[in-house]
Write a protein that holds these residues in place. Structure first.
Motif, PDB file in Angstrom:
ATOM      1  N   GLY A  26       0.794  -1.229   0.000  1.00  0.00           N
ATOM      2  CA  GLY A  26       0.000   0.000   0.000  1.00  0.00           C
ATOM      3  C   GLY A  26       0.819   1.266   0.000  1.00  0.00           C
ATOM      4  O   GLY A  26       0.283   2.357   0.165  1.00  0.00           O
ATOM      5  N   THR A  27       2.125   1.156  -0.169  1.00  0.00           N
ATOM      6  CA  THR A  27       2.954   2.351  -0.300  1.00  0.00           C
ATOM      7  C   THR A  27       2.731   2.928  -1.694  1.00  0.00           C
ATOM      8  O   THR A  27       2.702   2.187  -2.669  1.00  0.00           O
ATOM      9  CB  THR A  27       4.445   2.004  -0.079  1.00  0.00           C
ATOM     10  OG1 THR A  27       4.559   1.205   1.097  1.00  0.00           O
ATOM     11  CG2 THR A  27       5.273   3.263   0.100  1.00  0.00           C
ATOM     12  N   LEU A  28       2.558   4.258  -1.770  1.00  0.00           N
ATOM     13  CA  LEU A  28       2.159   4.875  -3.032  1.00  0.00           C
ATOM     14  C   LEU A  28       3.301   5.685  -3.646  1.00  0.00           C
ATOM     15  O   LEU A  28       3.895   6.546  -3.001  1.00  0.00           O
ATOM     16  CB  LEU A  28       0.944   5.776  -2.777  1.00  0.00           C
ATOM     17  CG  LEU A  28       0.075   6.144  -3.983  1.00  0.00           C
ATOM     18  CD1 LEU A  28      -0.464   4.906  -4.676  1.00  0.00           C
ATOM     19  CD2 LEU A  28      -1.059   7.060  -3.546  1.00  0.00           C
ATOM     20  N   LEU A  29       3.571   5.386  -4.915  1.00  0.00           N
ATOM     21  CA  LEU A  29       4.598   6.101  -5.693  1.00  0.00           C
ATOM     22  C   LEU A  29       3.902   6.918  -6.769  1.00  0.00           C
ATOM     23  O   LEU A  29       3.048   6.405  -7.491  1.00  0.00           O
ATOM     24  CB  LEU A  29       5.540   5.077  -6.352  1.00  0.00           C
ATOM     25  CG  LEU A  29       6.448   5.578  -7.476  1.00  0.00           C
ATOM     26  CD1 LEU A  29       7.512   6.541  -6.942  1.00  0.00           C
ATOM     27  CD2 LEU A  29       7.119   4.397  -8.194  1.00  0.00           C
ATOM     28  N   HIS A  30       4.259   8.195  -6.880  1.00  0.00           N
ATOM     29  CA  HIS A  30       3.776   9.018  -7.992  1.00  0.00           C
ATOM     30  C   HIS A  30       4.919   9.133  -8.997  1.00  0.00           C
ATOM     31  O   HIS A  30       5.991   9.644  -8.658  1.00  0.00           O
ATOM     32  CB  HIS A  30       3.339  10.395  -7.504  1.00  0.00           C
ATOM     33  CG  HIS A  30       2.710  11.223  -8.574  1.00  0.00           C
ATOM     34  ND1 HIS A  30       1.454  10.966  -9.091  1.00  0.00           N
ATOM     35  CD2 HIS A  30       3.167  12.304  -9.253  1.00  0.00           C
ATOM     36  CE1 HIS A  30       1.164  11.848 -10.029  1.00  0.00           C
ATOM     37  NE2 HIS A  30       2.194  12.674 -10.157  1.00  0.00           N
ATOM     38  N   SER A  55      -1.680  18.341  -3.367  1.00  0.00           N
ATOM     39  CA  SER A  55      -2.679  17.349  -3.786  1.00  0.00           C
ATOM     40  C   SER A  55      -2.094  15.944  -3.720  1.00  0.00           C
ATOM     41  O   SER A  55      -2.791  14.983  -3.412  1.00  0.00           O
ATOM     42  CB  SER A  55      -3.209  17.670  -5.191  1.00  0.00           C
ATOM     43  OG  SER A  55      -2.177  17.594  -6.137  1.00  0.00           O
ATOM     44  N   LEU A  56      -0.795  15.825  -3.978  1.00  0.00           N
ATOM     45  CA  LEU A  56      -0.157  14.503  -3.889  1.00  0.00           C
ATOM     46  C   LEU A  56      -0.104  14.026  -2.448  1.00  0.00           C
ATOM     47  O   LEU A  56      -0.359  12.861  -2.158  1.00  0.00           O
ATOM     48  CB  LEU A  56       1.250  14.547  -4.502  1.00  0.00           C
ATOM     49  CG  LEU A  56       1.301  14.741  -6.019  1.00  0.00           C
ATOM     50  CD1 LEU A  56       2.731  14.974  -6.484  1.00  0.00           C
ATOM     51  CD2 LEU A  56       0.687  13.561  -6.733  1.00  0.00           C
ATOM     52  N   SER A  57       0.211  14.929  -1.530  1.00  0.00           N
ATOM     53  CA  SER A  57       0.291  14.471  -0.135  1.00  0.00           C
ATOM     54  C   SER A  57      -1.102  14.179   0.407  1.00  0.00           C
ATOM     55  O   SER A  57      -1.272  13.306   1.254  1.00  0.00           O
ATOM     56  CB  SER A  57       1.073  15.451   0.735  1.00  0.00           C
ATOM     57  OG  SER A  57       0.354  16.635   0.898  1.00  0.00           O
ATOM     58  N   GLN A  58      -2.123  14.892  -0.121  1.00  0.00           N
ATOM     59  CA  GLN A  58      -3.509  14.558   0.261  1.00  0.00           C
ATOM     60  C   GLN A  58      -3.897  13.154  -0.182  1.00  0.00           C
ATOM     61  O   GLN A  58      -4.642  12.456   0.490  1.00  0.00           O
ATOM     62  CB  GLN A  58      -4.482  15.565  -0.359  1.00  0.00           C
ATOM     63  CG  GLN A  58      -4.911  16.656   0.618  1.00  0.00           C
ATOM     64  CD  GLN A  58      -5.616  17.789  -0.079  1.00  0.00           C
ATOM     65  OE1 GLN A  58      -6.184  17.606  -1.159  1.00  0.00           O
ATOM     66  NE2 GLN A  58      -5.587  18.965   0.535  1.00  0.00           N
ATOM     67  N   LYS A  59      -3.379  12.774  -1.356  1.00  0.00           N
ATOM     68  CA  LYS A  59      -3.670  11.423  -1.872  1.00  0.00           C
ATOM     69  C   LYS A  59      -2.904  10.349  -1.107  1.00  0.00           C
ATOM     70  O   LYS A  59      -3.092   9.168  -1.330  1.00  0.00           O
ATOM     71  CB  LYS A  59      -3.245  11.336  -3.348  1.00  0.00           C
ATOM     72  CG  LYS A  59      -4.327  11.693  -4.327  1.00  0.00           C
ATOM     73  CD  LYS A  59      -4.013  11.187  -5.726  1.00  0.00           C
ATOM     74  CE  LYS A  59      -2.813  11.867  -6.338  1.00  0.00           C
ATOM     75  NZ  LYS A  59      -2.574  11.506  -7.741  1.00  0.00           N
TER      76      LYS A  59
END
Ligand code: BTN
Length: 283
Positions: A26-30, A55-59
């Motif tokens: 569940g770790t998220l990479l943009h 917005s990325l940190s909100q996601k």
């Protein structure tokens, strides 16, 4: 003017194509891909300074990666340039300083952990076991193919010191000519194409940048469980023991052992004395 046109680091449209990749637990990479940049380090700084960051940190994005098809003003360590040939890989992965402050070991081991992850992904895309056996790590984090450098790593901070910017270059298609004299002198370069990457469809450099970014993000997700002992053991498995290291001051040393903070104990070939090297010292 004479400047080549490129997607400038300040043009937000250059960042339009981003994708979210969930790794492991569940770790998220943009992940952002751009055709051309001056330096992926500066493009990442601009991205982090933009409103996109909120917005990325909100996601719940944990790590950000920015990879470019070509790089026209890449930087290396010690103020040197990093040559950007077409088909090579140019990647910056931004890791939150807050997450890294929870590491169980000193931050000086980070370059060794990063170098090991990069070397493993390089081994993974090489088709033949004989080619894979030619990949080694040179302290602290250069990846060598035989005696030539295929990958270098530069770690900087973003403007607000909230992120470590891990900048990674891999010579995939081309081995740039590296001057042996002058301020930009460095180790002879090699490229992965020398090991036969033919038959691979698609865009090898882009695929490799995604694989490395995913590997680093996966590590980040479990980084609190990583230990100094495993960083050192993993690094030592791929290390170039027995090879002579030429120092920037003209001296030559052989590596003896790694300290728990990542410094390298070496024997000086001229004086016979042992001493400790700290990163940024070698070329
Ligand atoms: C070295 O001198 O060994 C480090 C080279 C680091 C090059 C990479 S390419 C992607 C990132 N952007 C840069 O401007 N430099 C790093």
């Amino acid at each position: 003017g004479k400047e080549r046109r490129c997607h400038s680091a300040t043009s937000m449209s250059a960042f339009a194509a981003g994708e979210d990749i969930e790794v492991g637990d569940g770790t998220l990479l943009h992940f952002v891909w751009v055709p051309e940049v001056r330096s992926t380090q500066d493009a990442m700084r601009t991205l982090l300074a933009s409103s996109r960051r909120d917005s990325l940190s909100q996601k719940g994005v944990d790590a950000l990666a920015l990879s470019a098809g070509s790089q026209i003003q890449g930087r290396g360590t010690s103020g040197r340039a990093w040559m950007g040939g077409a088909g090579n890989m140019f990647l910056t992965v931004a890791l939150p300083a807050r997450t890294l402050s929870a590491l169980t070991y000193p931050i000086t081991l980070l370059p060794l952990r990063m170098g090991t992850l990069i070397a493993r992904e390089i081994v993974r895309i090489l088709p033949h076991p004989e080619a894979q056996a030619r990949v080694q790590l040179k302290w602290p984090n250069d990846v060598l193919l035989d005696d030539g450098k295929v990958s270098g790593l530069l770690i900087e901070m973003d403007g607000t010191s909230s992120y470590y910017l891990v900048g990674i270059g891999v010579n995939v298609a081309q081995a740039p000519h590296v001057p042996s004299l002058g301020a930009d002198r460095g180790r002879r370069a090699a490229c992965l194409a020398q090991c036969g990457l033919e038959g691979r469809g698609g865009d090898t450099a882009r695929d490799l940048s995604i694989a490395i970014a995913v590997s680093i993000t996966t590590w980040l997700g479990g980084s609190q469980e990583d230990t100094a002992d495993s960083v050192i053991a993993d690094w030592e498995k791929l290390a170039t023991w027995g090879k002579v290291y030429d120092l920037r001051d003209g001296g030559a040393v052989v590596p003896l052992a790694l300290e728990t903070d990542g410094r390298l104990r070496v024997r000086d070939l001229t004086s016979g004395a042992t001493r400790l090297l700290t990163a940024e010292y070698l070329h």
